[in-house]
Design a protein around this motif. Structure first.
Motif, PDB file in Angstrom:
ATOM      1  N   VAL A 135      28.250  12.267 -25.213  1.00 44.40           N
ATOM      2  CA  VAL A 135      27.014  11.628 -25.687  1.00 44.40           C
ATOM      3  C   VAL A 135      27.226  10.122 -25.655  1.00 44.40           C
ATOM      4  O   VAL A 135      28.210   9.614 -26.185  1.00 44.40           O
ATOM      5  CB  VAL A 135      26.654  12.081 -27.113  1.00 44.40           C
ATOM      6  N   MET A 136      26.283   9.426 -25.027  1.00 40.39           N
ATOM      7  CA  MET A 136      26.440   7.981 -24.863  1.00 40.39           C
ATOM      8  C   MET A 136      25.082   7.285 -24.907  1.00 40.39           C
ATOM      9  O   MET A 136      24.034   7.928 -25.002  1.00 40.39           O
ATOM     10  CB  MET A 136      27.153   7.674 -23.548  1.00 40.39           C
ATOM     11  N   GLU A 137      25.140   5.986 -24.823  1.00 39.26           N
ATOM     12  CA  GLU A 137      23.941   5.153 -24.875  1.00 39.26           C
ATOM     13  C   GLU A 137      22.992   5.487 -23.727  1.00 39.26           C
ATOM     14  O   GLU A 137      23.406   5.661 -22.580  1.00 39.26           O
ATOM     15  CB  GLU A 137      24.357   3.689 -24.784  1.00 39.26           C
ATOM     16  N   TYR A 138      21.707   5.560 -24.044  1.00 38.00           N
ATOM     17  CA  TYR A 138      20.677   5.736 -23.025  1.00 38.00           C
ATOM     18  C   TYR A 138      20.261   4.358 -22.526  1.00 38.00           C
ATOM     19  O   TYR A 138      19.904   3.473 -23.313  1.00 38.00           O
ATOM     20  CB  TYR A 138      19.466   6.460 -23.623  1.00 38.00           C
ATOM     21  N   LEU A 139      20.325   4.153 -21.231  1.00 39.49           N
ATOM     22  CA  LEU A 139      19.945   2.884 -20.621  1.00 39.49           C
ATOM     23  C   LEU A 139      18.559   2.997 -20.035  1.00 39.49           C
ATOM     24  O   LEU A 139      18.312   3.821 -19.148  1.00 39.49           O
ATOM     25  CB  LEU A 139      20.947   2.508 -19.523  1.00 39.49           C
ATOM     26  N   ASP A 140      17.624   2.169 -20.550  1.00 39.36           N
ATOM     27  CA  ASP A 140      16.286   2.164 -19.982  1.00 39.36           C
ATOM     28  C   ASP A 140      16.153   1.036 -18.964  1.00 39.36           C
ATOM     29  O   ASP A 140      17.035   0.201 -18.807  1.00 39.36           O
ATOM     30  CB  ASP A 140      15.211   2.068 -21.069  1.00 39.36           C
TER      31      ASP A 140
END
Length: 248
Positions: A135-140
């Motif tokens: 689980v990691m940061e979502y990059l938009d």
């Protein structure tokens, strides 16, 4: 009860095939454990599909988007993975126990991400890893577009020279300060988020002490030099090599 399973979307026959390959019983148990810990409240559609893993859009207990990477145990190349792990003193090999091997592979990506993130480099912030789930940061894409950041292979760049300068800076610091070589760097695993390149897919990244690290670094350099031509940025291989490998 968490909404993890009821919000999982299966929108097409392709998605259904992906679901059957990814969401085996053991993986579902891992996802439920992560849900209990607050890392994943809901799991939505697929962000990307690869040979080794799928990345899904998740939402945590605080309502934040997260990226959930699930390694596909059925399709992993365990021979290749064992070679990369065997050359990394941070991890132990596990014979032919496939579940332990994929767990180590997932932890390897988590540790590599942490190492680079802690140096301030542009990688997704890693939150947790459990067995074959990361689980990691979502990059938009941007402030005005919350869709997932696209790979360079799928977009045009208005600031191509600045983007490739940042990529070279990443390679330099990763090699000379983090002692890491990506090993598979190209336009396909560099995302553009808010105008900046973010490097992903770091499970195979190796330490400089790995016997194949120089060969892998030179391949990364060749890939980036080649990809730069598409964006009309004419990087020179020798310039890039000497910029990163400072002892020569």
């Amino acid at each position: 009860m968490r909404k993890l399973e009821e919000t999982k979307r299966i929108k097409s026959s392709e998605d259904k095939q992906v679901s059957s390959e990814v969401f085996d019983d053991k993986t579902l148990k891992v996802l439920y454990k992560l849900a209990k810990q607050g890392y994943i409240n809901t799991l939505n559609g697929v962000i990307s599909t690869g040979k080794e893993a799928n990345v899904f859009l998740g939402i945590d207990d605080d309502g934040n988007n997260v990226a959930v990477k699930i390694y596909r145990v059925m399709t992993l190349d365990f021979k290749k993975i064992k070679e990369y792990i065997a050359g990394d003193p941070r991890f132990k090999t596990h014979g032919n126990n496939t579940r332990q091997i994929v767990t180590t592979w997932t932890r390897k990506e988590f540790k590599n991400l942490s190492r680079l993130y802690n140096l301030g480099l542009n990688v997704p912030e890693p939150y947790t890893a459990m067995e074959n789930v990361l689980v990691m940061e979502y990059l938009d894409y941007s402030d005005n577009d919350a869709t997932a950041a696209p790979p360079l292979s799928k977009i045009k760049l208005d600031n191509a020279e600045e983007v490739f300068e940042e990529i070279l800076n990443f390679m330099d610091i990763a090699y000379n300060e983090a002692d890491l070589v990506h090993g598979d760097l190209s336009q396909y695993n560099i995302l553009l988020s808010h105008g900046h390149p973010y490097i992903i897919d770091l499970s195979q990244a190796t330490l400089r002490s790995h016997p194949s690290s120089r060969e892998l670094l030179e391949r990364d350099i060749k890939n980036i030099v080649y990809d730069s031509k598409k964006f009309k940025v004419n990087l020179d291989y020798d310039y890039v090599k000497h910029r990163i490998i400072k002892e020569e």
